[in-house]
Design a protein around this motif. Sequence first.
Motif, short mmCIF file in Angstrom:
data_model
loop_
_atom_site.label_atom_id
_atom_site.label_comp_id
_atom_site.label_asym_id
_atom_site.label_seq_id
_atom_site.Cartn_x
_atom_site.Cartn_y
_atom_site.Cartn_z
N ARG A 36 -5.36 -0.26 3.44
CA ARG A 36 -4.58 0.78 3.58
C ARG A 36 -3.88 1.82 2.87
O ARG A 36 -3.22 2.43 3.44
CB ARG A 36 -2.90 -0.51 4.26
CG ARG A 36 -4.10 -1.15 5.16
CD ARG A 36 -3.25 -3.12 4.78
NE ARG A 36 -4.20 -3.22 6.22
CZ ARG A 36 -4.31 -4.68 6.04
NH1 ARG A 36 -3.87 -5.81 5.00
NH2 ARG A 36 -5.13 -5.72 7.08
N MET A 37 -3.96 1.47 1.29
CA MET A 37 -3.29 2.99 1.21
C MET A 37 -5.13 4.48 1.78
O MET A 37 -3.79 5.15 2.08
CB MET A 37 -4.06 2.10 -0.22
CG MET A 37 -2.70 1.97 -1.47
SD MET A 37 -3.31 1.38 -3.09
CE MET A 37 -2.82 2.98 -4.05
N VAL A 49 -5.11 -3.88 0.56
CA VAL A 49 -4.21 -2.97 0.05
C VAL A 49 -5.11 -1.36 -0.24
O VAL A 49 -4.04 -0.23 0.12
CB VAL A 49 -3.20 -3.18 -1.22
CG1 VAL A 49 -2.51 -2.74 -1.50
CG2 VAL A 49 -3.03 -4.46 -0.95
N SER A 50 -6.19 -1.46 -0.84
CA SER A 50 -6.64 -0.70 -1.24
C SER A 50 -7.06 0.16 0.28
O SER A 50 -7.16 1.32 0.52
CB SER A 50 -8.09 -0.58 -2.05
OG SER A 50 -8.05 -1.57 -3.24
N ALA A 102 1.00 -1.17 0.20
CA ALA A 102 0.23 -0.20 0.32
C ALA A 102 0.85 1.05 -0.35
O ALA A 102 0.38 2.56 -0.50
CB ALA A 102 -0.51 -0.15 0.53
#
Lengths: 315, 315, 315
Positions: free
Chosen positions: A301-302, A298-299, A62
């Motif tokens: 955490r981004m 991942v999205s 991320a």
Amino acid sequence: MRHLLSSRDLDLDTAVRVLDVAEDMAEVATREVKKLPTLRGRTVVNLFFEDSTRTRISFEAAAKRLSADVINFSAKGSSVSKGESLKDTAQTLEAMGADAVVIRHSASGAPRVLADAGWIDAAVVNAGDGTHEHPTQALLDAFTIRKRLHGAASRGRDLDGVRVVIVGDILHSRVARSNAWLLTTLGAEVTFVAPPTLLPYGVRGWPVRVQHDLDAAIAEVPDAIMMLRIQAERMRAAYFPNAREYSRLWGLDDARLARLGADTMVLHPGPMNRGLEISAAAADSPRSTVREQVANGVSIRMAVLYLVLAGTETA
Amino acid sequence: MRHLLSSRDLDLDTAVRVLDVAEDMAEVATREVKKLPTLRGRTVVNLFFEDSTRTRISFEAAAKRLSADVINFSAKGSSVSKGESLKDTAQTLEAMGADAVVIRHSASGAPRVLADAGWIDAAVVNAGDGTHEHPTQALLDAFTIRKRLHGAASRGRDLDGVRVVIVGDILHSRVARSNAWLLTTLGAEVTFVAPPTLLPYGVRGWPVRVQHDLDAAIAEVPDAIMMLRIQAERMRAAYFPNAREYSRLWGLDDARLARLGADTMVLHPGPMNRGLEISAAAADSPRSTVREQVANGVSIRMAVLYLVLAGTETA
Amino acid sequence: MRHLLSSRDLDLDTAVRVLDVAEDMAEVATREVKKLPTLRGRTVVNLFFEDSTRTRISFEAAAKRLSADVINFSAKGSSVSKGESLKDTAQTLEAMGADAVVIRHSASGAPRVLADAGWIDAAVVNAGDGTHEHPTQALLDAFTIRKRLHGAASRGRDLDGVRVVIVGDILHSRVARSNAWLLTTLGAEVTFVAPPTLLPYGVRGWPVRVQHDLDAAIAEVPDAIMMLRIQAERMRAAYFPNAREYSRLWGLDDARLARLGADTMVLHPGPMNRGLEISAAAADSPRSTVREQVANGVSIRMAVLYLVLAGTETA
């Protein structure tokens, strides 16, 4: 958002906002160049006092997708094992230029101590603390449920009236705790299903319903059923007779899979014990959201790194 | 090229093409800024179930020189040691955005299972599997031989008629296997020299000649002689009497070094046991290609990552 | 500057120049995008034969802030533990494209061997070798003292007449050695204070004064006092009776803290043993430079990497 310590801290508006920013971030993954320059020149430190390769690389992926520099700090072989205090470690990392510290710790509450003690200015993100909370896991679960239910029309929605059953070792599960708080904040109705030995003392005071019969819970046709991971050490500690017995009573086996409602989705935080809490068929069925959960992780955490580091506007 | 699993899969045209792309990549290393933007936004995961720092950092250096993001996933302390299956691990990595998975595994065939089972879409590159194959090592060896023989005029050439002797523990060597297939595909004549205890059953069916006398092989003045590494555990397992005896019969000692043909080059996949399979003088002589092999390893891995990730055109 | 092996190699002009370049580097940390493109395309390898997370990530942060690629090579689980020589390891790293090797080694003199043996062309930076030297630590200490004394007017200054007391385990301390040479080169007067068992044989030949009474040293109102870390293994080895006794005689406890001169600053290379060589109050007092030392460490390492890799002009 200054830090992310607990999903209990998130009000409805903030929770929906994180999910919406994560929708923007998910679109980056579909591009030819899967990178945003947003966090260029910022440093994210993964401060992991417990091993957790999956969570660590999810945060690492991320941060890199946002062009941040990532430094992995594992407590093994570090000054921490030489007796350095959390305070000194954190101040050291900040003095080296850490803008955000992603912390995983075996002690419940360690991330909040780090954020509240005034030792550092860096943003603190809880990546799992003891048996307490794992808020980015709850956010990615909520994101996954919302996206399955509403697809491209997800943005702006909460989970009002969505019924989620969480099955397994609630007692030791920070995933269950974080989900209980976040999902109910988002309007969902949460049911815990577990053997009495694996329920925490005081669970009746939580905003959830408790059941002991998995088949009865399935018969109510929930929108989502989340199977928690059974840790090998729990089996040795005699919380339940043995793996076969656990699987028969609390596992999502093929018979139960066949009785699930037509649209009931199956979540699992991973890694799965195929054949124990979940059958291979259930893990691989179209109902399973396991791979979406990882990608959505991942999205999310981004989105969280973006919100704590780059302010409050959307990407 | 979709994956790189085995040097046996490479036909002559493809093998020459990989070597030619590696020539382009080698030129990048001579520039002021040793980086190409080719793989920006792509993620390469090094999935290492066995320790191999040298191979891991060679792939890491190659990926970074192409501007890819690199995530190192060591099986130690990961979910893999908690019993997670290869399938779940691979799917997790892909869901996190891995475009290529570079896999090192103690089980022969693991990379092919990963590529063929339909679990993931990512490109799979074999970085060594059991005693089976290590195709990027064979490619860098072939590249090294070609470059020593033809220098700047290497491009487009195969190894037709080149005579290569491979000496040592053929039985356990994935390097020997991968080289046997690749070098013969490129037209070279390969001779194995080893004690009978260190030859695999069925070696007579391979496209190689087998000899037991190193001095006889040297007397035939081969173009290249490749000394394999002896693992300490083989000595303990009594495949041969002891180190001194091995060295006397199968080692490239100073006496044999002096008898090599004027242009015979000496390869070693590294790390070397100086004084065992190779003398210090041989390791450091101008015949030795050991350092070129390491440098060429980065060029070959850049070429392979480029070909599996960025299509079929040259850089 | 070709390498940085020992603070003893630095003459006054060079030492001041490194500190001045570090001043430029410190300004980068105050910018919105904390990165310089200076070392883009260069590769820095952290070759650590001893664990030292703090030093490793300080160099890693420094290299990344200059846009270099960083490869971490830990000797654990590497070919080194398979018996590969320092020579082969270094040549391997260089062949892979290392432009600078930052080396930490338990053997005193290993960095100089690496630099002088002619094995590699890469720049060598000593990140701590045995009980010998730790020159970047001494540089960051000198930088910290200069900046506390002169603030924005530091540039171009040496430490002429500045009085520094170094307290503790001089015998095993590469930090004390490197500081003794560097600080005296810069014109400072250095006093060692230690129990006789923790002073090296031959210390009377060093350009320092030796005292055994910490209270007497404090009464002379030095400009700076540096408390060295006591290693747990020294206590077990009976260099002094026990922790309480050490603390009473050689520790900066609260009573001594109260007797320090109004402007005496307190340095510690970290990690601190709070309550042993330094009290918590001393560690956290405004006199303490511990956090500045860590931040300055990144600036110094940026300066050193810049000077060995990018030539002699300032950024």
